[in-house]
Design an enzyme around this catalytic site. Structure first.
Site, mmCIF file in Angstrom:
data_model
loop_
_atom_site.group_PDB
_atom_site.id
_atom_site.type_symbol
_atom_site.label_atom_id
_atom_site.label_comp_id
_atom_site.label_asym_id
_atom_site.label_seq_id
_atom_site.Cartn_x
_atom_site.Cartn_y
_atom_site.Cartn_z
ATOM 1 N N LYS A 15 0.837 -1.208 0.000
ATOM 2 C CA LYS A 15 0.000 0.000 0.000
ATOM 3 C C LYS A 15 0.873 1.261 0.000
ATOM 4 O O LYS A 15 0.639 2.193 -0.756
ATOM 5 C CB LYS A 15 -0.921 0.024 1.246
ATOM 6 C CG LYS A 15 -1.844 -1.185 1.340
ATOM 7 C CD LYS A 15 -2.762 -1.120 2.549
ATOM 8 C CE LYS A 15 -2.066 -1.219 3.893
ATOM 9 N NZ LYS A 15 -1.408 -2.517 4.140
ATOM 10 N N ARG A 91 -10.213 0.423 8.049
ATOM 11 C CA ARG A 91 -9.858 -0.986 8.255
ATOM 12 C C ARG A 91 -10.933 -1.763 8.978
ATOM 13 O O ARG A 91 -10.747 -2.939 9.286
ATOM 14 C CB ARG A 91 -8.607 -1.085 9.132
ATOM 15 C CG ARG A 91 -7.346 -0.840 8.383
ATOM 16 C CD ARG A 91 -6.184 -1.121 9.293
ATOM 17 N NE ARG A 91 -5.122 -0.250 8.907
ATOM 18 C CZ ARG A 91 -3.924 -0.662 8.545
ATOM 19 N NH1 ARG A 91 -3.609 -1.912 8.603
ATOM 20 N NH2 ARG A 91 -3.025 0.201 8.176
ATOM 21 N N ARG A 130 11.841 -5.584 4.986
ATOM 22 C CA ARG A 130 11.525 -4.182 4.695
ATOM 23 C C ARG A 130 12.420 -3.262 5.530
ATOM 24 O O ARG A 130 12.727 -3.537 6.687
ATOM 25 C CB ARG A 130 10.075 -3.875 5.034
ATOM 26 C CG ARG A 130 9.785 -2.366 4.972
ATOM 27 C CD ARG A 130 8.333 -2.018 5.014
ATOM 28 N NE ARG A 130 7.663 -2.495 6.201
ATOM 29 C CZ ARG A 130 6.354 -2.408 6.368
ATOM 30 N NH1 ARG A 130 5.594 -1.889 5.421
ATOM 31 N NH2 ARG A 130 5.798 -2.857 7.473
ATOM 32 N N ARG A 163 10.816 -1.625 11.090
ATOM 33 C CA ARG A 163 9.703 -1.218 11.943
ATOM 34 C C ARG A 163 9.543 -2.169 13.120
ATOM 35 O O ARG A 163 9.746 -3.376 12.982
ATOM 36 C CB ARG A 163 8.407 -1.186 11.122
ATOM 37 C CG ARG A 163 8.096 0.208 10.611
ATOM 38 C CD ARG A 163 6.976 0.256 9.633
ATOM 39 N NE ARG A 163 5.786 -0.497 10.007
ATOM 40 C CZ ARG A 163 4.679 -0.530 9.266
ATOM 41 N NH1 ARG A 163 4.628 0.159 8.139
ATOM 42 N NH2 ARG A 163 3.632 -1.232 9.647
ATOM 43 N N ARG A 174 -0.881 -9.163 12.975
ATOM 44 C CA ARG A 174 -1.446 -8.160 12.052
ATOM 45 C C ARG A 174 -2.235 -8.822 10.924
ATOM 46 O O ARG A 174 -3.282 -8.337 10.517
ATOM 47 C CB ARG A 174 -0.320 -7.287 11.475
ATOM 48 C CG ARG A 174 0.238 -6.297 12.513
ATOM 49 C CD ARG A 174 1.638 -5.824 12.163
ATOM 50 N NE ARG A 174 1.735 -5.140 10.907
ATOM 51 C CZ ARG A 174 2.852 -5.035 10.195
ATOM 52 N NH1 ARG A 174 3.976 -5.603 10.613
ATOM 53 N NH2 ARG A 174 2.865 -4.376 9.069
HETATM 54 P P1 AP5 Z 1 4.772 -1.676 1.828
HETATM 55 O O1 AP5 Z 1 4.455 -0.781 0.667
HETATM 56 O O2 AP5 Z 1 5.487 -1.089 2.977
HETATM 57 O O3 AP5 Z 1 3.447 -2.483 2.296
HETATM 58 P P2 AP5 Z 1 2.195 -1.980 3.115
HETATM 59 O O4 AP5 Z 1 0.974 -2.605 2.492
HETATM 60 O O5 AP5 Z 1 2.187 -0.507 3.234
HETATM 61 O O6 AP5 Z 1 2.463 -2.712 4.476
HETATM 62 P P3 AP5 Z 1 2.354 -2.143 5.977
HETATM 63 O O7 AP5 Z 1 3.117 -3.083 6.840
HETATM 64 O O8 AP5 Z 1 2.706 -0.696 6.050
HETATM 65 O O9 AP5 Z 1 0.806 -2.305 6.208
HETATM 66 P P4 AP5 Z 1 0.105 -2.415 7.563
HETATM 67 O O10 AP5 Z 1 -1.301 -2.297 7.096
HETATM 68 O O11 AP5 Z 1 0.387 -3.594 8.366
HETATM 69 O O12 AP5 Z 1 0.750 -1.248 8.439
HETATM 70 P P5 AP5 Z 1 0.372 0.270 8.681
HETATM 71 O O13 AP5 Z 1 1.594 1.059 8.796
HETATM 72 O O14 AP5 Z 1 -0.657 0.704 7.716
HETATM 73 O O15 AP5 Z 1 5.609 -2.908 1.222
HETATM 74 C C1 AP5 Z 1 6.088 -3.925 2.078
HETATM 75 C C2 AP5 Z 1 7.482 -4.391 1.596
HETATM 76 O O16 AP5 Z 1 7.339 -5.011 0.326
HETATM 77 C C3 AP5 Z 1 8.499 -3.243 1.396
HETATM 78 O O17 AP5 Z 1 9.755 -3.712 1.783
HETATM 79 C C4 AP5 Z 1 8.449 -2.960 -0.118
HETATM 80 O O18 AP5 Z 1 9.687 -2.492 -0.599
HETATM 81 C C5 AP5 Z 1 8.111 -4.337 -0.666
HETATM 82 N N1 AP5 Z 1 7.258 -4.287 -1.846
HETATM 83 C C6 AP5 Z 1 6.167 -3.495 -2.044
HETATM 84 N N2 AP5 Z 1 5.603 -3.760 -3.231
HETATM 85 C C7 AP5 Z 1 6.345 -4.740 -3.795
HETATM 86 C C8 AP5 Z 1 6.258 -5.460 -5.039
HETATM 87 N N3 AP5 Z 1 5.271 -5.192 -5.925
HETATM 88 N N4 AP5 Z 1 7.186 -6.432 -5.294
HETATM 89 C C9 AP5 Z 1 8.176 -6.715 -4.386
HETATM 90 N N5 AP5 Z 1 8.307 -6.053 -3.189
HETATM 91 C C10 AP5 Z 1 7.389 -5.079 -2.917
HETATM 92 O O19 AP5 Z 1 -0.334 0.173 10.123
HETATM 93 C C11 AP5 Z 1 0.464 -0.122 11.251
HETATM 94 C C12 AP5 Z 1 -0.380 -0.164 12.495
HETATM 95 O O20 AP5 Z 1 -0.998 1.122 12.717
HETATM 96 C C13 AP5 Z 1 -1.547 -1.154 12.505
HETATM 97 O O21 AP5 Z 1 -1.122 -2.467 12.835
HETATM 98 C C14 AP5 Z 1 -2.434 -0.523 13.579
HETATM 99 O O22 AP5 Z 1 -1.938 -0.763 14.874
HETATM 100 C C15 AP5 Z 1 -2.298 0.963 13.287
HETATM 101 N N6 AP5 Z 1 -3.287 1.405 12.303
HETATM 102 C C16 AP5 Z 1 -3.039 1.829 11.044
HETATM 103 N N7 AP5 Z 1 -4.169 2.131 10.408
HETATM 104 C C17 AP5 Z 1 -5.170 1.876 11.281
HETATM 105 C C18 AP5 Z 1 -6.581 1.971 11.213
HETATM 106 N N8 AP5 Z 1 -7.220 2.385 10.114
HETATM 107 N N9 AP5 Z 1 -7.301 1.618 12.311
HETATM 108 C C19 AP5 Z 1 -6.709 1.207 13.433
HETATM 109 N N10 AP5 Z 1 -5.374 1.083 13.570
HETATM 110 C C20 AP5 Z 1 -4.605 1.423 12.497
HETATM 111 MG MG MG Z 2 2.433 0.844 4.816
#
Ligand code: AP5
Ligand code: MG
Length: 227
Positions: A15, A91, A130, A163, A174
């Protein structure tokens, strides 16, 4: 051009990686919910400590708190009406309802929800290696998109970190939380004819092209082109 987008998908789906490219291509701000949570959790006040405990354990932050923070971000600079990409919000069903109500109040609505489809094994492999820049948030993968120097950001030169929620037990939590609390949104947005599925196991370039095709198709159908 469609400009009010939500990126939906499990941890590691890409994402953040797609979001930053789409935001540049469409000239709209990217609102990264996870980054907002991490920034707040670093403040060390009561709210920060509360949020940190959720994020570090892989649980979702309570709906009302997240919805308020997102509403504030979307009110900033009139972003709700000029366009945005939301990465990681909504979410849960209550968050989706809260977003719909907020946008209705602002006189607009979502254009599309892009679902990044990926299997859990590939997502886990991505998260394990990552790295993210502490200053500019740039995202790397030590194998798939490596920085020139494993500890330094190519873009701004600051430090790259792993992270705190990218450890195997927290990643598993997660993914479970995603399955249980977020996948109902797929049905919710399908029912509202907003969902576009993107195969997120392709390369970053291919995922970006597929997302742009989906967005362009939506714009054409909303202007009647090709009908
Ligand atoms: P990346 O682009 O970083 O993936 P991502 O989908 O953004 O993964 P996240 O871990 O950020 O998602 P998440 O939903 O768990 O965490 P968030 O920060 O939103 O890519 C991942 C890796 O793959 C990277 O190394 C990249 O280089 C590689 N990659 C990407 N695309 C690729 C491809 N096509 N091919 C090969 N490699 C690739 O949320 C964290 C926490 O915040 C949650 O757990 C929760 O506690 C809180 N939170 C966030 N939003 C909410 C909400 N709406 N409600 C409640 N709590 C929330
Ligand atoms: Mg992310």
């Amino acid at each position: 051009m469609s400009r009010r987008l939500v990126l939906l998908g499990p941890p590691g789906a890409g994402k953040g990686t797609l979001g930053s490219r789409l935001a540049t291509a469409l000239s709209v701000p990217l609102v990264v919910t996870g980054d907002l949570m991490r920034e707040t959790s670093q403040k060390g006040d009561a709210l920060g400590l509360q949020i940190r405990s959720f994020v570090e354990s892989g649980k979702l932050v309570p709906d009302d708190l997240v919805s308020q923070m997102i509403a504030r971000a979307l009110k900033h600079d009139n972003v709700a009406s000029t366009g945005f990409i939301l990465d990681g919000f909504p979410r849960t069903l209550p968050q989706a309802e809260s977003l719909a109500n907020f946008l209705e109040h602002e006189g607009c609505s979502l254009d599309a929800v892009l679902l990044l489809d990926i299997d859990e094994a590939t997502a886990i492999e991505r998260l394990a290696l990552r790295r993210q820049c502490v200053r500019c948030g740039a995202i790397y993968h030590l194998r798939f998109s490596p920085p020139k120097n494993p500890d330094k950001c190519d873009k701004c030169g600051d430090s790259l970190i792993q992270r705190s929620d990218d450890h195997p037990d927290v990643i598993r939590r997660r993914l479970t939380v995603y399955r249980e609390q977020t996948t109902p949104l797929i049905h919710y947005y399908e029912g509202r004819r907003l969902l576009s599925r993107i195969n997120a196991t392709m390369t970053p370039d291919e995922v970006f092209q597929a997302a742009m095709t989906a967005v362009n198709k939506l714009s054409r159908s909303s202007t009647g082109v090709g009908q």
